[in-house]
Design an enzyme around this catalytic site. Structure first.
Site, short mmCIF file in Angstrom:
data_model
loop_
_atom_site.label_atom_id
_atom_site.label_comp_id
_atom_site.label_asym_id
_atom_site.label_seq_id
_atom_site.Cartn_x
_atom_site.Cartn_y
_atom_site.Cartn_z
N ASP A 494 0.41 8.93 -3.85
CA ASP A 494 1.02 8.85 -2.62
C ASP A 494 2.35 9.18 -2.22
O ASP A 494 2.84 9.59 -1.44
CB ASP A 494 1.09 7.10 -2.23
CG ASP A 494 -0.32 6.55 -1.88
OD1 ASP A 494 -1.26 7.09 -1.37
OD2 ASP A 494 -0.55 5.46 -2.26
C1 NOJ Z 1 -1.86 2.82 -4.52
C2 NOJ Z 1 -2.50 3.19 -3.32
O1 NOJ Z 1 -3.34 2.08 -2.93
C3 NOJ Z 1 -3.58 4.06 -3.97
O2 NOJ Z 1 -4.49 4.80 -2.80
C4 NOJ Z 1 -3.00 5.39 -4.46
O3 NOJ Z 1 -3.74 6.35 -5.14
C5 NOJ Z 1 -1.88 4.77 -5.53
N1 NOJ Z 1 -1.22 3.95 -5.06
C6 NOJ Z 1 -1.03 5.93 -6.21
O4 NOJ Z 1 -0.03 6.43 -5.51
#
Ligand code: NOJ
Length: 811
Positions: A494
Site C-alpha cells: 500500500d
Molecule cells: C495491510 C493491508 O490490509 C493489505 O491489503 C496490504 O497488502 C498490506 N497492508 C501491505 O501494504
C-alpha cells in the site's frame, strides 16, 4: 518470561499473568454480532457494522489498567462498608490468589480467586443471536460465610463510533437509558440513541433479581467523576440510584445481592448484552437465556461448531508448535480474518468507512475453503460484485450496503485511484474455491459489475468466468514503458506510491500466477484455445520480466515513472524487496537458476531470526515522491520491517524449489507458538500471527504489533498445509506433494475433501525433502499422487517418500 501456556487438550491458550506486555484479545461471535474481549474482560462489541452500529465503548488507546467497555464488580460486606474488587483484575487491580484467562474457540473464560471468592466467567456470543452471554459462577472458597453482591457494568458508545470521539455535544445529548421492570424482580436496562428508539435498542439484563441500577457514569463513579473506575463511590452505598439517564455517558450497572454464601456454596449469575428492534421483541429470548440449561445448550452448540470446523483438517507432525497452529489456532485465525477482514481489532479500529478490503478478503477466503466453502463462495460473490466492467476492482466495500470505494488512494489527487493488484487476487480465490469443491457450475453464475444507472440498476452483468477473463485483460492492457503492469496508486504494498507511469513487478508476477490458474482451469474445462491464449500471455510477460527486471543477483521491484529501477543494487534505499524474489517463483517467471539465486539473495540480505524483512535498507526521512513508506522509521512496517504476510510466500517458493528445510525454517521462525517462552521481546499474543514485527534496523527489533487481522493467517495456513505438508486441492483431486525437513520421519494428516475423509500417513525412510516413491489407497497402489475422488466414506492413504529419478511416484 511466560504469561501463559497452551492447553492442547482443551484447544485453549491459558494466560496466567494479567500483566501481559500488551492487551491480548480473543474474538467472540461474528461481524453479524460480536467483537473482541480482552484478557481482563474488557469488550468491544458491535452489530454488523463497527463504524455505525457499535455498542460498547472500548478505546484501544487507553492504558491497560483502565476500564474498557465492560466489567464485573464483586463486593463483600464488611463490618464497615464493602470490599469492592473486580474478578477480572481490571479496573480495581487487587492482588489475586489465582488468575487465569482461558482463550478458547469463540469464548473467553476468566477464572480467578480474590479474597476467598472464586469466579468463573464464561463469555461468548450464542450462535446466530445478537447477544453476549456472561455465564458467571461465584463460589465461596474461604472457610467462613460471606455476603456477596455482584454488579456487572457496561459502558455504551454512540453507535456512530467516530462521532462519539469527534462530537462531545451531539453524542451525549442524544443517548437515553430506560428501565423495564419485570414482575419477578428482573430488570432489563435499555439504552439507545434517541433516533433509534423505535428501531434498534441495546439491552443489558440478568437472570437474578436486581435491587437497583445505574445508567449514568457520572453518578456511578460519584463525586463529579472524581470517583474512579478503580473505586466507584456509588458501590460504597447499599443501593445504586435507579437513575434513568436522559443524556450523558450511558452505562448499565445492575446491583445483585447474592446473599450469604456458605463455604463451598456457588451462585450463578448470567448476564446478557444484546440489541433488538424493541424490548417486546427481545423479551422472549431474554427469558429463554435466563435458564441455565439453555445457556449450556448454546455453549455446547458453539463447541460443536468448532469441532466440525477444525475436523476438516488435522495434522500430526514431529513439531508440536506446528501441530498447535495448524490444528487449532491458525484455522481459527483464518475464520476471524474471513469474518472481520481488517475491520475491527485493537489496532484496526473500525472508525469511518473502511469496511472489507478487496484484496484482503480475496486472500482471506483461501484460508477457510476446506472448512466453510459456502460462506467463502458468498463472500467471493460480493467481491465480484464490486468489480468494474473494465475488469479492475474497487479497493474496499461495506459488506452491509455493498457500497465500494477507492480507499486510501483518494487521499492523493495527483495519483491514480486504483490498486493494480486487487482484481487479480479474486482469480486465485475463485480457482481455489473450484479446486476445493469441484463446483464448476459457479463459473456460469451471473453477477453484476459495479457500475449502476440512475435507477441504481447494474449497467452490465457477466458470468463468474467473464469476471475472471476481464480481470486478466485489464492487466494485460494496463501496461507501461517496459510492457509491465502500471502500478496505479499502489500494488500489494500500500505504501509505495510512485508517480503515474511507474510499473509494478509484483503485479506482473501476480498476473503470471493468475494466468497459471486460468491455464489450469481452461485445461480442466476442455477449452484448449483459452489455455493456449493464457499460456501465450504468460510467456509474453515472462519474457518482459526476465529481460528488464533481473538485476544481476535478484529481481527489481518497481520501475519509477522515468524508468529508474527500485529494489536494485543501484537504489540508495530499498535495494531488495522480499516480494520481488518470492513472486517470480510463484508466477513461474523465474527459471530455476534465477529463482535459486533470487531466494538466496533474499536469505542473505533479508532474513533475520524473527522473520524475513520486507526490504532493506529502510528509507530514512519523509519523501512524498516515494509515498507512505517514508512516513515510517527504518525497520518499521513496510519500510524494512518484518511484514509477516510476505513470509509464507517465501515458504511456498522454497517448496516449489524443493527445499523443505528452508521452507520449514521460515515457517518455524515466525510461529508465534514457538515464542511462548521468550515473549517479552515480541509482546503480542503467542496464539495468533501479527501483521508486523520490527526489523533489525529498529532499536526494538522483534517487537510485534497488529495481531489477528492479517493476511499472514490465510497464507501461512496454505503454506503449512498445502505446500510443506503438501496436501493440496487440485481440479483432479487431492494432491499429496510434501516438501518437508529432511530430518522428519514422516507425518499424518486427516483431511475431508469433497465429502471424503482421507487418513494420510506419509513416511520418509530415506530422509528426503521431496519426492514420492509410492502411494497406496486402501491398500492398492495408485499411479501419480492425486488421490482418487470417491463417493464418500473414509479412506486410508499410505505415502512413502524417497529419491525418484523424475520426482514421480513409481507405482
Ligand atoms: C495491510 C493491508 O490490509 C493489505 O491489503 C496490504 O497488502 C498490506 N497492508 C501491505 O501494504
Amino acid at each position: 518470561m511466560q504469561y501463559g501456556y497452551f492447553d492442547d487438550s482443551k484447544q485453549e491458550y491459558v494466560i496466567t499473568n494479567p500483566k501481559t506486555p500488551v492487551k491480548w484479545i480473543n474474538y467472540i461471535g461474528t461481524l453479524a454480532f460480536g467483537g473482541f474481549v480482552d484478557h481482563t474482560g474488557g469488550a468491544l462489541i458491535c452489530r454488523q457494522d463497527p463504524a455505525l452500529n457499535r455498542i460498547t465503548k472500548y478505546i484501544s488507546q487507553m492504558s491497560a489498567s483502565d476500564f474498557k467497555g465492560e466489567t464485573l464488580y464483586l463486593r463483600i460486606k464488611q463490618p464497615h462498608g464493602y470490599k469492592v474488587f473486580s474478578p477480572y483484575f481490571v479496573p480495581t487491580l487487587d492482588p489475586y490468589d489465582l488468575y487465569e484467562c482461558h482463550v478458547g474457540l469463540g469464548y473467553t473464560r476468566i477464572v480467578s480467586e480474590f479474597y476467598g471468592i472464586r469466579t468463573e466467567a464464561t463469555i461468548f456470543v450464542s450462535m446466530g443471536e445478537s447477544r453476549v452471554i456472561r455465564d458467571i459462577k461465584i463460589t465461596n472458597v474461604s472457610n467462613a460465610p460471606v455476603e456477596v453482591d455482584a454488579i456487572p457494568v457496561v459502558e455504551y458508545t454512540h453507535p456512530d463510533a467516530l462521532k462519539q470521539l469527534t462530537n462531545a455535544d451531539w453524542a451525549p445529548q442524544t443517548v437515553v437509558s430506560k428501565v423495564v421492570n419485570e414482575p419477578d424482580g428482573h430488570k432489563v436496562l435499555l439504552q439507545y440513541p434517541f433516533m433509534y428508539r423505535d428501531t434498534k435498542v441495546n439491552y443489558f439484563t440478568s437472570n437474578w433479581p436486581v435491587s437497583s441500577f445505574e445508567s449514568d457514569r457520572k453518578k456511578f463513579l460519584g463525586d463529579n467523576e472524581y470517583g474512579t473506575w478503580a473505586n466507584p463511590l456509588s458501590l460504597q452505598q447499599a443501593e445504586l440510584s435507579n437513575w434513568e439517564a436522559w443524556r450523558g455517558d450511558n452505562i448499565a450497572a445492575l446491583m445483585h445481592h447474592l446473599d450469604t454464601l456458605q463455604p463451598g456454596e456457588t451462585r450463578r449469575l448470567i448476564t446478557q448484552l444484546g440489541q433488538e428492534e424493541g424490548v417486546d421483541r427481545a423479551l422472549p429470548r431474554i427469558q429463554y437465556f435466563r435458564d441455565e440449561r439453555n445457556v449450556e445448550r448454546a455453549f455446547e452448540k458453539l463447541a460443536q461448531f468448532w469441532d466440525g470446523y477444525l475436523s476438516k483438517l488435522q495434522v500430526e507432525t514431529p513439531d508440536v508448535n506446528m501441530n498447535r497452529m495448524l490444528n487449532v489456532h491458525n484455522p481459527r485465525q483464518c475464520h476471524t480474518t474471513k469474518n472481520w477482514s481488517r475491520y475491527l481489532s485493537l489496532y484496526q479500529l473500525g472508525y469511518g468507512a473502511r469496511g472489507i478490503g478487496f484484496r484482503d478478503s480475496s486472500q482471506d477466503v483461501m484460508g477457510v475453503l476446506a472448512q466453510m466453502p459456502q460462506e467463502a463462495k458468498a463472500l467471493i460473490k460480493q467481491l465480484l460484485s464490486v468489480q468494474r466492467r473494465n475488469g479492475s476492482a474497487y479497493h474496499q466495500f461495506n459488506p452491509l450496503t455493498l457500497v465500494a470505494s477507492e480507499g486510501d488512494s483518494l487521499e492523493r489527487e495527483d495519483l491514480p485511484h486504483y490498486y493494480s493488484d486487487d482484481h487479480l487476487w479474486v482469480i486465485l480465490a475463485v480457482c481455489a474455491y473450484l479446486k476445493e469443491t469441484g463446483d464448476l457450475a459457479f463459473l456460469d453464475e451471473v453477477i453484476p459489475y459495479y457500475e449502476r444507472d440512475k435507477h441504481e440498476q447494474p449497467l452490465e452483468s457477466g458470468s463468474v468466468l467473464d469476471h475472471l477473463r476481464r480481470a486478466v485483460e485489464f492487466t494485460r492492457n494496463d501496461v507501461g514503458a517496459h510492457g509491465l503492469p502500471l502500478l496505479g496508486f499502489a500494488d500489494w504494498n500500500d505504501t509505495v506510491n510512485l508517480r503515474t507511469g511507474a510499473e509494478s513487478l509484483f503485479t506482473a508476477n501476480l498476473y503470471g500466477k493468475a494466468l497459471l490458474e486460468m491455464m489450469d482451469l481452461s485445461r480442466h474445462r476442455s477449452d484448449p484455445a483459452s489455455a493456449e491464449k493464457y499460456a501465450a500471455y504468460h510467456a509474453e510477460m515472462k519474457e518482459r520480466v526476465n529481460q528488464c527486471a533481473w538485476d544481476g543477483e535478484w529481481y527489481v521491484r518497481y520501475f519509477d515513472w522515468d524508468g529508474t529501477p527500485l529494489g536494485s543494487h543501484t537504489s540508495d534505499k530499498g535495494q531488495i524487496y522480499i516480494n520481488g524474489q518470492s513472486w517470480p517463483v510463484l508466477s513461474g517467471f523465474a527459471e530455476p537458476l534465477r529463482a535459486r539465486r533470487a531466494l538466496d539473495s533474499l536469505r542473505a540480505r533479508l532474513n533475520t531470526r524473527n522473520g524475513i524483512k520486507i526490504s532493506t535498507p529502510g528509507f530514512n526521512g519523509f519523501d512524498p515522491k516515494r509515498g507512505g513508506i517514508t512516513t515510517y522509521p527504518p525497520g518499521t512496517k513496510e519500510n524494512g520491517g518484518i511484514f509477516l504476510h510476505t513470509n509464507p510466500w517465501v515458504m511456498i517458493a522454497e517448496t516449489l524449489m524443493g527445499d523443505g528445510d528452508r521452507a520449514f525454517e521460515y515457517y518455524d521462525q515466525i510461529n508465534p507458538a514457538a515464542r511462548n517462552d521468550r515473549i517479552d521481546e515480541y509482546e503480542c499474543e503467542p496464539y495468533v500471527y501479527p501483521q508486523n514485527i520490527l526489523g533489525d534496523e529498529h532499536p526494538q527489533f522483534g517487537l510485534a504489533r497488529n495481531s489477528w487481522l492479517s493476511g499472514t493467517a490465510s497464507w501461512t495456513y496454505q503454506a503449512g498445509t498445502q505446500y510443506i505438508l503438501g496436501i493440496r486441492p487440485t481440479f483432479d483431486g487431492l494432491m499429496v506433494d510434501p516438501c518437508i525437513p529432511h530430518a522428519w520421519d514422516g507425518f499424518k494428516v486427516a483431511r475431508e475433501f469433497r465429502g471424503v475423509v482421507y487418513h494420510i500417513t506419509v513416511e520418509n525412510p530415506d530422509h528426503v525433502c521431496q519426492g514420492i516413491t509410492s502411494v497406496r489407497v486402501d491398500g492398492k497402489v495408485i499411479k501419480g499422487n492425486a488421490l482418487p475422488i470417491f463417493d464418500g466414506g473414509t479412506h486410508q492413504v499410505h505415502v512413502v517418500m524417497g529419491n525418484t529419478p523424475d520426482g514421480e511416484p513409481s507405482g
